[in-house]
Scaffold this active site. Structure first.
Site: not given
Ligand SMILES: [Zn+2]
Length: 376
Positions: A90-91, A144, A272, A310, A312, A315, A341
């Protein structure tokens, strides 16, 4: 840089973007690593495992602590943090206006005191470009001013006009830096930022003005700063159509999974937000059936993973009951598993979004996703 739209489903777009640091698929969620680290003890190796395409670092934070010149000595952020995929910086503008003390805005830039040690710093468009060039990110953001959401029309008009003048200075300085021999990334891209609070006509005229300046991408800034969700969606409804569709469209700092689903439908494809990592550090985890607070006593004996199915790292191996125990015991692993997660949840949702757009069923996907999340 080559940005190519692969599919359009009404206004929702899915594209590929080729950069010097590899190709990414949009819509995408940039995982926020404020000081070149994802808070919650998540490494760049972890980021690869959880499907992160673009990492985001904060110019202001890296400038005031450790310093961009030191990072340049390492060969830029990519070498410093061991990440070979795209990075957006970012700036610094948002932090200068929200964190720094005793700031004073002039045409040249902003004088402020560092929130770390109080030291006096000056940052204008040229300084922001120089810092981001030292960091060597793939995408730099224009410097900005983000005016307060509820500022008066007169203030917002003057501020937006200055942001446009600053954008021209950013562009000139970026071109100069990219032509220098010892620049870390000579193909650094520059995205413009649309501002205008929640005033339709200022947003639209600013969007038209910056679109003519031919930047590499276009962000919408100054939202999710206190206005309602409906006001934010309305600004997207009126603004996005005035930004070039054949360039990346980035909604800065947004947001919840539902905010993202709504913004994709309105033509946004870069996002983001600190929510997944911040919430994860507090034991709040996202699932397809809503958010859970793992501190809650009802999870004490819960042997299930955070979310069934899931894939991840949390999990795959650990139960809700164990992660709750870690959080209660203040063990760093508890935070880490929740952050992993949550980022995996966001990155996976973006992948589902891309598939749905490419298969022409985005509205149906969005409606189902929101319904199950709200039903809990
Ligand atoms: Zn997960």
């Amino acid at each position: 840089m080559k940005y190519e739209i692969k599919a359009l489903d009404k206004k929702a777009k899915s594209a590929t973007m080729e950069t010097v640091h590899g190709t990414v698929e949009t819509p995408l969620f940039m995982n926020v690593g404020t000081v070149a680290a994802i808070k919650g003890a998540v490494s760049t190796d972890d980021l690869k495992e959880i499907g992160c395409q673009v990492e985001l670092s904060n110019t202001y934070h890296l400038h005031v602590r450790t310093g961009d010149k030191l990072i340049k000595e390492f060969g830029g952020l990519h070498e410093f943090m061991h990440w070979d995929r795209p990075i957006l910086t970012d700036s610094g503008g948002f932090q200068v206006f929200s964190l720094a003390k005793l700031r004073k805005i002039k045409e040249e830039g902003v004088n402020f005191n560092s929130h770390i040690d109080g030291r006096k710093i000056f940052m204008g468009p040229e300084e922001s470009m120089q810092i981001q060039s030292n960091l060597g990110s793939t995408i730099a953001m224009a410097f900005d001013e983000c005016p307060p959401a509820l500022a008066e029309r007169k203030y917002i008009e003057a501020s937006v006009a200055r942001t446009t003048r600053w954008l021209q200075r950013c562009k000139t300085e970026m071109d100069r830096l990219n032509s220098l021999e010892d620049t870390v990334n000579k193909e650094q891209l520059l995205f413009a930022i649309n501002q205008g609070g929640i005033i339709d006509d200022i947003r639209i005229s600013h969007a038209k003005e910056i679109s003519e300046m031919d930047l590499d991408g276009y962000a919408i800034g100054g939202l999710a700063v206190g206005e309602s969700h409906d006001e934010m969606y309305h600004i997207l409804d009126v603004t996005v159509e005035h930004l070039p569709q054949n360039k990346p469209t980035y909604l800065m700092g947004v947001g919840t999974p539902i905010n993202i689903l709504e913004a994709v439908e309105r033509g946004v494809d870069f996002f983001d937000c600190v929510y997944p990592s911040r919430n994860g550090r507090h034991g709040h985890v996202y699932t397809n059936h809503g958010k859970l607070n793992l501190f809650n006593k009802k999870f004490e004996l819960d042997k299930r993973p955070i979310e069934e199915g899931c894939n991840c790292p949390a999990c795959r191996s650990y139960s809700r009951g164990y992660i709750r125990h870690l959080l209660k015991a203040n063990e760093m692993l508890g935070m880490r598993l929740c952050v992993l997660h949550n980022l995996y949840f966001y990155n996976t949702m973006m992948s589902e979004i891309r598939t749905a757009i490419r298969e022409g069923r985005y509205t149906e996907y969005k409606n189902n996703k929101i319904r199950t999340m709200l039903e809990g």
